[in-house]
Design a protein around this motif. Structure first.
Motif, PDB file in Angstrom:
ATOM      1  N   MET A   2       0.834  -1.189   0.000  1.00  0.00           N
ATOM      2  CA  MET A   2       0.000   0.000   0.000  1.00  0.00           C
ATOM      3  C   MET A   2       0.875   1.249   0.000  1.00  0.00           C
ATOM      4  O   MET A   2       1.716   1.417   0.866  1.00  0.00           O
ATOM      5  CB  MET A   2      -0.908   0.003   1.223  1.00  0.00           C
ATOM      6  CG  MET A   2      -1.922  -1.098   1.211  1.00  0.00           C
ATOM      7  SD  MET A   2      -2.991  -1.064   2.645  1.00  0.00           S
ATOM      8  CE  MET A   2      -2.072  -2.102   3.748  1.00  0.00           C
ATOM      9  N   GLN A   3       0.694   2.091  -0.990  1.00  0.00           N
ATOM     10  CA  GLN A   3       1.469   3.318  -1.104  1.00  0.00           C
ATOM     11  C   GLN A   3       0.529   4.516  -1.016  1.00  0.00           C
ATOM     12  O   GLN A   3      -0.514   4.535  -1.652  1.00  0.00           O
ATOM     13  CB  GLN A   3       2.204   3.369  -2.444  1.00  0.00           C
ATOM     14  CG  GLN A   3       3.252   2.309  -2.614  1.00  0.00           C
ATOM     15  CD  GLN A   3       4.501   2.605  -1.809  1.00  0.00           C
ATOM     16  OE1 GLN A   3       4.752   3.747  -1.447  1.00  0.00           O
ATOM     17  NE2 GLN A   3       5.258   1.574  -1.504  1.00  0.00           N
ATOM     18  N   ARG A  65      -8.224   6.081  -1.342  1.00  0.00           N
ATOM     19  CA  ARG A  65      -6.948   5.470  -0.995  1.00  0.00           C
ATOM     20  C   ARG A  65      -6.697   5.461   0.507  1.00  0.00           C
ATOM     21  O   ARG A  65      -6.101   4.527   1.033  1.00  0.00           O
ATOM     22  CB  ARG A  65      -5.820   6.224  -1.684  1.00  0.00           C
ATOM     23  CG  ARG A  65      -4.590   5.385  -1.837  1.00  0.00           C
ATOM     24  CD  ARG A  65      -3.579   6.079  -2.666  1.00  0.00           C
ATOM     25  NE  ARG A  65      -3.113   5.580  -3.902  1.00  0.00           N
ATOM     26  CZ  ARG A  65      -2.944   4.339  -4.275  1.00  0.00           C
ATOM     27  NH1 ARG A  65      -3.307   3.373  -3.507  1.00  0.00           N
ATOM     28  NH2 ARG A  65      -2.436   4.029  -5.430  1.00  0.00           N
ATOM     29  N   VAL A  66      -7.139   6.482   1.214  1.00  0.00           N
ATOM     30  CA  VAL A  66      -6.830   6.583   2.640  1.00  0.00           C
ATOM     31  C   VAL A  66      -7.977   6.157   3.553  1.00  0.00           C
ATOM     32  O   VAL A  66      -7.738   5.782   4.696  1.00  0.00           O
ATOM     33  CB  VAL A  66      -6.381   8.012   3.031  1.00  0.00           C
ATOM     34  CG1 VAL A  66      -5.060   8.346   2.376  1.00  0.00           C
ATOM     35  CG2 VAL A  66      -7.423   9.044   2.705  1.00  0.00           C
ATOM     36  N   GLY A 103      -9.668  -7.058   4.983  1.00  0.00           N
ATOM     37  CA  GLY A 103     -10.334  -6.161   4.038  1.00  0.00           C
ATOM     38  C   GLY A 103      -9.518  -4.916   3.746  1.00  0.00           C
ATOM     39  O   GLY A 103      -9.434  -4.465   2.593  1.00  0.00           O
ATOM     40  N   VAL A 104      -8.891  -4.359   4.767  1.00  0.00           N
ATOM     41  CA  VAL A 104      -8.033  -3.182   4.559  1.00  0.00           C
ATOM     42  C   VAL A 104      -6.858  -3.553   3.651  1.00  0.00           C
ATOM     43  O   VAL A 104      -6.495  -2.806   2.739  1.00  0.00           O
ATOM     44  CB  VAL A 104      -7.512  -2.619   5.906  1.00  0.00           C
ATOM     45  CG1 VAL A 104      -6.445  -1.568   5.693  1.00  0.00           C
ATOM     46  CG2 VAL A 104      -8.660  -2.048   6.720  1.00  0.00           C
ATOM     47  N   ILE A 105      -6.293  -4.726   3.882  1.00  0.00           N
ATOM     48  CA  ILE A 105      -5.167  -5.173   3.050  1.00  0.00           C
ATOM     49  C   ILE A 105      -5.619  -5.366   1.608  1.00  0.00           C
ATOM     50  O   ILE A 105      -4.938  -4.931   0.678  1.00  0.00           O
ATOM     51  CB  ILE A 105      -4.564  -6.470   3.624  1.00  0.00           C
ATOM     52  CG1 ILE A 105      -3.885  -6.180   4.966  1.00  0.00           C
ATOM     53  CG2 ILE A 105      -3.588  -7.105   2.647  1.00  0.00           C
ATOM     54  CD1 ILE A 105      -3.487  -7.412   5.751  1.00  0.00           C
ATOM     55  N   LYS A 109      -4.299  -3.334  -1.731  1.00  0.00           N
ATOM     56  CA  LYS A 109      -3.650  -4.026  -2.852  1.00  0.00           C
ATOM     57  C   LYS A 109      -4.387  -3.819  -4.158  1.00  0.00           C
ATOM     58  O   LYS A 109      -3.794  -3.937  -5.219  1.00  0.00           O
ATOM     59  CB  LYS A 109      -3.548  -5.519  -2.549  1.00  0.00           C
ATOM     60  CG  LYS A 109      -2.483  -5.852  -1.564  1.00  0.00           C
ATOM     61  CD  LYS A 109      -2.344  -7.350  -1.429  1.00  0.00           C
ATOM     62  CE  LYS A 109      -1.184  -7.660  -0.511  1.00  0.00           C
ATOM     63  NZ  LYS A 109      -0.927  -9.105  -0.417  1.00  0.00           N
ATOM     64  N   SER A 110      -5.667  -3.520  -4.103  1.00  0.00           N
ATOM     65  CA  SER A 110      -6.443  -3.383  -5.328  1.00  0.00           C
ATOM     66  C   SER A 110      -6.083  -2.122  -6.102  1.00  0.00           C
ATOM     67  O   SER A 110      -6.495  -1.956  -7.227  1.00  0.00           O
ATOM     68  CB  SER A 110      -7.942  -3.390  -5.015  1.00  0.00           C
ATOM     69  OG  SER A 110      -8.308  -2.226  -4.298  1.00  0.00           O
TER      70      SER A 110
END
Length: 111
Positions: A2-3, A65-66, A103-105, A109-110
């Motif tokens: 995650m960036q 994203r956040v 779910g956060v991961i 990644k999506s």
């Protein structure tokens, strides 16, 4: 991995911590009724600080994203409930928390 576009992820983490501190302080206010107004004032200060920092985060990042990182507040609340308040945790609580983290991961990644 995650960036985030913002150079300092610290702001997201600080926002998460401030939100969890506000929830924890509200819980203490319900326990210690003598200090409830003071504790509610502290909780309000945490919420206002979190809102300000969240605006900085949103200025430099896409909401999609956040926002998933807000679910990590639940992890901190879970830890506070067990460590600070001695609340009983069942197997299903742990499973539910694991699903939220997973779910956060996946959302991270999506991208």
């Amino acid at each position: 991995m995650m960036q985030l576009q913002i150079k300092r992820v610290d702001f997201v983490l600080i926002a998460i911590l401030l939100q969890s501190f506000s929830f924890m302080t509200i819980k203490y206010a319900s326990i210690y009724e003598t200090y409830s107004l003071i504790l509610l004032g502290v909780a309000f200060a945490f919420i206002v600080s979190r809102a300000y920092i969240w605006q900085i985060v949103l200025k430099h990042n896409e909401l999609s994203r956040v926002y998933p990182f807000n679910s990590l507040v639940q992890v901190l609340i879970f830890v506070y409930a067990v460590v600070l308040f001695g609340e009983v945790v069942s197997f299903w609580h742990v499973v539910g928390l694991g699903l939220m983290v997973y779910g956060v991961i996946l959302l991270g990644k999506s991208r």
